[in-house]
Design an enzyme around this catalytic site. Structure first.
Site, PDB file in Angstrom:
ATOM      1  N   THR A   1      -0.136   4.351 -21.799  1.00  0.00           N
ATOM      2  CA  THR A   1       0.524   3.895 -20.576  1.00  0.00           C
ATOM      3  C   THR A   1       0.023   2.494 -20.227  1.00  0.00           C
ATOM      4  O   THR A   1      -0.993   2.036 -20.773  1.00  0.00           O
ATOM      5  CB  THR A   1       0.240   4.837 -19.390  1.00  0.00           C
TER       6      THR A   1
ATOM      7  N   ASP B   1       2.978   4.362  -0.474  1.00  0.00           N
ATOM      8  CA  ASP B   1       1.621   3.963  -0.836  1.00  0.00           C
ATOM      9  C   ASP B   1       0.696   5.082  -0.367  1.00  0.00           C
ATOM     10  O   ASP B   1       0.541   5.309   0.835  1.00  0.00           O
ATOM     11  CB  ASP B   1       1.252   2.641  -0.160  1.00  0.00           C
ATOM     12  N   VAL B   2       0.088   5.797  -1.301  1.00  0.00           N
ATOM     13  CA  VAL B   2      -0.693   6.985  -0.950  1.00  0.00           C
ATOM     14  C   VAL B   2      -1.928   6.653  -0.127  1.00  0.00           C
ATOM     15  O   VAL B   2      -2.541   7.555   0.464  1.00  0.00           O
ATOM     16  CB  VAL B   2      -1.108   7.776  -2.206  1.00  0.00           C
TER      17      VAL B   2
ATOM     18  N   TYR C   1     -13.204   4.963 -11.469  1.00  0.00           N
ATOM     19  CA  TYR C   1     -12.244   5.918 -12.022  1.00  0.00           C
ATOM     20  C   TYR C   1     -12.938   7.235 -12.352  1.00  0.00           C
ATOM     21  O   TYR C   1     -12.431   8.319 -12.029  1.00  0.00           O
ATOM     22  CB  TYR C   1     -11.596   5.319 -13.267  1.00  0.00           C
TER      23      TYR C   1
ATOM     24  N   LYS D   1     -12.244  11.002 -10.753  1.00  0.00           N
ATOM     25  CA  LYS D   1     -11.787  12.141 -11.544  1.00  0.00           C
ATOM     26  C   LYS D   1     -12.781  13.299 -11.490  1.00  0.00           C
ATOM     27  O   LYS D   1     -12.378  14.471 -11.528  1.00  0.00           O
ATOM     28  CB  LYS D   1     -11.521  11.704 -12.986  1.00  0.00           C
TER      29      LYS D   1
END
Length: 309
Positions: free
Chosen positions: A185, A57-58, A149, A153
């Site tokens: 995806t 888990d990052v 998001y 980014k």
């Protein structure tokens, strides 16, 4: 000699497709993601090469260091580090819970930064190595109802450019950024949603295999930044040159093309915990051309596979 490739976010979407691409080239793989069961599935898909799976888990302190240590212990070195792990959330900024916003940024930006930090420590010691990150066209433009998001980014874009400048004294260490547009995806269905309608990728939609090939190509022939998506340049020009027009159009277009007609109750999606049942290479937004053109299509099928993934 085969390379040792670490792939963070290997259980679904682009990361899973990337694992397959490297496996086809005979590289040894270290696959990391949150879902242990799904990692086992990906390992089986890459059965022809030596594969180590490391549940990771990052967002957990020390997790990426432990991942690198496991890779070194198993294979003795790391040649390539690919980071594709990402989550998404839909919702108007003032209606999206702060804890959801923060976790998306923690995963998509800080998690990627952690990967770069750990990878560079090993590559500077070795004198060479390649890091590939997956950004997004949304690192250059904006879209309503995707604030967490988009912020992640944009931050990733700035981080990459800064680190690339800092690596000018180390020409054998490469940092590459692959920026896809819409990709088929499951991330859209897996997203947290406080908007009331299920998200989907607005057309044109690329296959995850096409993005995976771009990632592998960056390792073979490193480039600072690669765009994957036929309309990416058009959207970036519109956002920069005609900002007023862009802002008028982007809302209606996102409601029309970026949201399905299916209603959904408010939920956290896979932002805080994985959903193995929803993880796959594709999200079902495109036909699988590998199956459609198989059989008697012959050369036509091969051409279509090369073009569309």
């Amino acid at each position: 000699m085969s390379r040792v490739v670490v792939i963070v976010g290997a259980s679904s979407g682009i990361g899973r497709a990337t694992a397959r691409e490297f496996a086809e080239r005979g590289d040894r793989l270290v696959l990391a993601a949150r879902a242990t069961t799904t990692l086992a599935e990906v390992r089986a898909e890459c059965a022809d090469v030596d594969v180590l799976t490391v549940p990771t888990d990052v967002t957990e302190p020390g997790a990426l260091d432990a991942l690198a240590d496991a890779a070194i212990e198993r294979f003795g070195r790391i040649d390539v580090w690919v980071h594709t792990a990402a989550v998404m959330a839909y919702g108007r900024f003032d209606e999206l819970p702060g804890r959801v916003f923060d976790q998306v940024v923690r995963t998509d930006l800080l998690g990627a930064a952690g990967s770069v930090r750990v990878a560079l420590r090993h590559f500077r010691a070795a004198g060479a190595g390649t890091v590939v990150l997956t950004g997004s066209v949304l690192g250059h433009i904006t879209a309503p109802n995707m604030s967490a998001y988009v912020a992640s980014k944009w931050g990733l874009q700035g981080l990459v450019r800064t680190v690339q400048q800092e690596l000018r004294d180390s020409p054998e260490i490469r940092l590459c950024l692959v920026n896809p547009g819409s990709v088929d995806t499951p991330v859209y269905q897996q997203a947290a949603n406080y908007l009331g309608r299920v998200g989907r990728p607005p057309p044109p939609v690329a296959s995850p295999h096409r993005v995976a090939r771009a990632i592998v190509n960056c390792v073979d022939r490193p480039r600072r930044e690669v765009s994957v998506g036929r309309l990416n340049v058009v959207m970036r020009v519109g956002f920069t040159v005609l900002p007023g027009v862009y802002d008028i159009l982007v809302g209606p277009l996102m409601r029309l093309a970026g949201l399905s007609g299916r209603s959904i109750a408010a939920n956290d999606g896979s932002v805080f915990a994985p959903n193995p049942a929803g993880e796959a290479v594709r999200g079902g937004h495109l036909p699988d051309l590998r199956q459609l053109v198989s059989g008697p299509a012959g050369a036509v099928g091969a051409a279509l596979r090369r073009r569309f993934g």
